[in-house]
Design an enzyme around this catalytic site. Sequence first.
Site, PDB file in Angstrom:
ATOM      1  N   GLU A  48       0.881  -1.168   0.000  1.00 41.61           N
ATOM      2  CA  GLU A  48       0.000   0.000   0.000  1.00 41.61           C
ATOM      3  C   GLU A  48       0.919   1.218   0.000  1.00 41.61           C
ATOM      4  OE1 GLU A  48      -2.710   0.108   3.307  1.00 41.61           O
ATOM      5  OE2 GLU A  48      -3.390   2.118   2.766  1.00 41.61           O
ATOM      6  N   ARG A 274       4.717 -12.873   9.741  1.00 40.82           N
ATOM      7  CA  ARG A 274       5.441 -11.667   9.380  1.00 40.82           C
ATOM      8  C   ARG A 274       6.781 -11.640  10.112  1.00 40.82           C
ATOM      9  NH1 ARG A 274       2.143  -7.468   9.312  1.00 40.82           N
ATOM     10  NH2 ARG A 274       3.646  -5.869   9.789  1.00 40.82           N
ATOM     11  N   LYS A 284       4.158   0.301   9.469  1.00 37.71           N
ATOM     12  CA  LYS A 284       4.250   1.598   8.782  1.00 37.71           C
ATOM     13  C   LYS A 284       3.667   2.718   9.615  1.00 37.71           C
ATOM     14  CE  LYS A 284       3.053  -0.025   4.682  1.00 37.71           C
ATOM     15  NZ  LYS A 284       2.464  -0.023   3.350  1.00 37.71           N
TER      16      LYS A 284
HETATM   17  P1  ATP Z   1       2.402  -2.485   8.115  1.00 41.22           P
HETATM   18  O1  ATP Z   1       1.916  -3.494   9.075  1.00 41.22           O
HETATM   19  O2  ATP Z   1       3.827  -2.073   8.311  1.00 41.22           O
HETATM   20  O3  ATP Z   1       1.486  -1.306   7.916  1.00 41.22           O
HETATM   21  P2  ATP Z   1       1.299  -3.525   5.771  1.00 41.22           P
HETATM   22  O4  ATP Z   1       0.958  -4.971   5.759  1.00 41.22           O
HETATM   23  O5  ATP Z   1       0.186  -2.624   5.932  1.00 41.22           O
HETATM   24  O6  ATP Z   1       2.473  -3.266   6.765  1.00 41.22           O
HETATM   25  P3  ATP Z   1       1.587  -3.406   2.999  1.00 41.22           P
HETATM   26  O7  ATP Z   1       2.111  -2.301   2.178  1.00 41.22           O
HETATM   27  O8  ATP Z   1       0.139  -3.711   2.930  1.00 41.22           O
HETATM   28  O9  ATP Z   1       2.020  -3.092   4.461  1.00 41.22           O
HETATM   29  O10 ATP Z   1       2.428  -4.726   2.776  1.00 41.22           O
HETATM   30  C1  ATP Z   1       2.756  -5.257   1.514  1.00 41.22           C
HETATM   31  C2  ATP Z   1       3.035  -6.712   1.689  1.00 41.22           C
HETATM   32  O11 ATP Z   1       4.113  -6.904   2.590  1.00 41.22           O
HETATM   33  C3  ATP Z   1       1.842  -7.437   2.269  1.00 41.22           C
HETATM   34  O12 ATP Z   1       1.679  -8.649   1.568  1.00 41.22           O
HETATM   35  C4  ATP Z   1       2.231  -7.667   3.691  1.00 41.22           C
HETATM   36  O13 ATP Z   1       1.617  -8.820   4.192  1.00 41.22           O
HETATM   37  C5  ATP Z   1       3.743  -7.794   3.610  1.00 41.22           C
HETATM   38  N1  ATP Z   1       4.359  -7.414   4.867  1.00 41.22           N
HETATM   39  C6  ATP Z   1       4.186  -6.271   5.558  1.00 41.22           C
HETATM   40  N2  ATP Z   1       4.875  -6.284   6.697  1.00 41.22           N
HETATM   41  C7  ATP Z   1       5.534  -7.475   6.740  1.00 41.22           C
HETATM   42  C8  ATP Z   1       6.424  -8.094   7.675  1.00 41.22           C
HETATM   43  N3  ATP Z   1       6.785  -7.491   8.803  1.00 41.22           N
HETATM   44  N4  ATP Z   1       6.899  -9.325   7.382  1.00 41.22           N
HETATM   45  C9  ATP Z   1       6.555  -9.933   6.241  1.00 41.22           C
HETATM   46  N5  ATP Z   1       5.727  -9.413   5.328  1.00 41.22           N
HETATM   47  C10 ATP Z   1       5.209  -8.194   5.566  1.00 41.22           C
HETATM   48 MG    MG Z   2      -1.419  -3.933   4.641  1.00 38.38          MG
END
Ligand code: ATP
Ligand code: MG
Length: 579
Positions: A48, A274, A284
């Site tokens: 995102e 994760r 984020k």
């Molecule tokens: P955050 O929790 O930091 O806001 P998010 O999941 O909202 O992260 P996205 O931009 O939606 O961030 O993530 C893109 C991809 O990266 C998604 O498939 C998400 O599951 C994966 N992802 C995000 N954080 C992690 C992590 N700590 N370990 C592994 N994969 C991750």
């Molecule tokens: Mg997300």
Amino acid sequence: MAPGPEREGMSDAETTIDEGARDFIREIIRADVEAGRTDTVVTRFPPEPNGYLHIGHAKSMCLNFGVAREFGGRCHLRFDDTNPVKEEHEFIDSIAEDVRWLGFDWGEHLYFASDHFETLYLWAEHLIRAGKAYVDDLSPDEIRDYRGTLTEPGRNSPWRDRPSGESLDLFRRMRAGEFPDAARVLRAKIDMASGNINLRDPVIYRILHASHPRSGDAWCIYPTYDFAHGQSDAIEGVTHSLCTLEFEDHRPLYDWLLDNLPAPTRPRQYEFARLNLAYTVLSKRRLTELVQDGRVRGWDDPRMPTIAGLRRRGVPPAAIRDFVGRIGVAKADNLVEAALLEHCIRELLNRTAERRMAVLRPLKVIIENYAEGATEELEAVNNPEDAAAGTRGVPFSREIYIERDDFMEDPPSKFFRLAPGREVRLRYAYFITCREAVRNDAGEVVALRCTYDPATRGGDAPDGRKVKATLHWVSAAHAAPAEVRLYDHLFTRPDPGAGGDIADDLNPDSLTVLQDCRLEPALSDARVGEPIQFERQGYFCLDPDSTPGRPVFNRTVALRDTWAKIQKKGAPGGGGQKQ
Ligand code: ATP
Ligand code: MG
């Protein structure tokens, strides 16, 4: 330097994407391919664009791009841009740059969820016509209230059974901009009594009169994550939609939507744990707060766990891929030691980084029996791990700088470096003996008077006498001044925030700026980001803050390997022996 534990178990820099990785995700895909259920494996990395990528995302990228490569398929880069309020072009650009920098290539397959807005809209109408979605007039608070809890079922909205023609009309008027934000929503009609709250008539469209970074003002209704994600997967022909565990409870909804829509393909979602990394945060929202509250200098502050921060700090992409390969992919949540990442960085840089000499906290040494005004050039090895890196000349003269810590006036028994009357080796140069410490009026040591032994030039003493320490140094007249920034963990505890307010866990000493460092002349050729070992100090790289005549270096990582120690302690029979 003794060959450190970082030399064990080396793998080639080029092969750090582990082609032989085995984990439950790869087993599932292998089985699908072997059984003929999947022809071409298609995955996607779906950030995102509401912040910079962090090392947790690197885990997701290595998995998605890695799997696609291993199975001869492809991986899409898809921006999940369904929330115009938080999304910006800056983030889109930084994400694309970071994915590329980590070594991944989406080829022609760059997508945006917003590319699919028209199809998603038509599919929402399809659900309404099929009696599987309805426009709800409840307020956001009422919707929450009707939803129930983990222990209580939800209640049906009074609008749930309105005729589909009425919902269709209202939905079209939502799109036409007739209603203010949050006045109405579109909900999937599933089951308000479901044990899974995600199935209690989830909202799939909301009204948001906000300009979108890509679609501008074309839309004032936007699909929710759940409605956009699986459907985008299906439109793009993704076969395996890999996401983190918090989406496990969304999988029944993912499946329900695809089962009830005229989707051209049928992707499947799989969840993995994760990455959590000790002494930092990988969310984020939290990282955005650090930037907005001025706790760090920006998204690319070298203390940040962002890809941009790691890059600026001097971490090579191959070290990040190696790290991700070592932690593997599993379904159990865990907290990974920060020392493992540092170990991977050291192991790679030990092989690849050229050595230079730099004095971070200088103490002047006057070599009294060395001719005044004389200079000679000594030969220094660029990389003992790589003969092809060759040698360079290092100027030597009567006045040099050594590290302040390398002298003690009244040393304890284990201190083998310089002290009055003590002899040490200057790397690539001579043995010197300290004769006397020079003090200022305040009584502080400001210089050392020493003598050297000309017979020890670049080697050992002809009479066989030994010294117990080798010091790095720079020639005072030839050295260039520099600023060096040393970094420590951003937080003081491995699980920041677990004890209450996360702000209380910020490490006040995460940044140390040294203003009066001295560099050997060859360092004037350093390029931004290029890794260099400062002998005995660690790995460093030039920071973009540098100006002509005022280089700034970041310490990527110190030399001491705490991971090797942790492993040693943990290893059976490895009970902490000294090496
Ligand atoms: P955050 O929790 O930091 O806001 P998010 O999941 O909202 O992260 P996205 O931009 O939606 O961030 O993530 C893109 C991809 O990266 C998604 O498939 C998400 O599951 C994966 N992802 C995000 N954080 C992690 C992590 N700590 N370990 C592994 N994969 C991750
Ligand atoms: Mg997300």
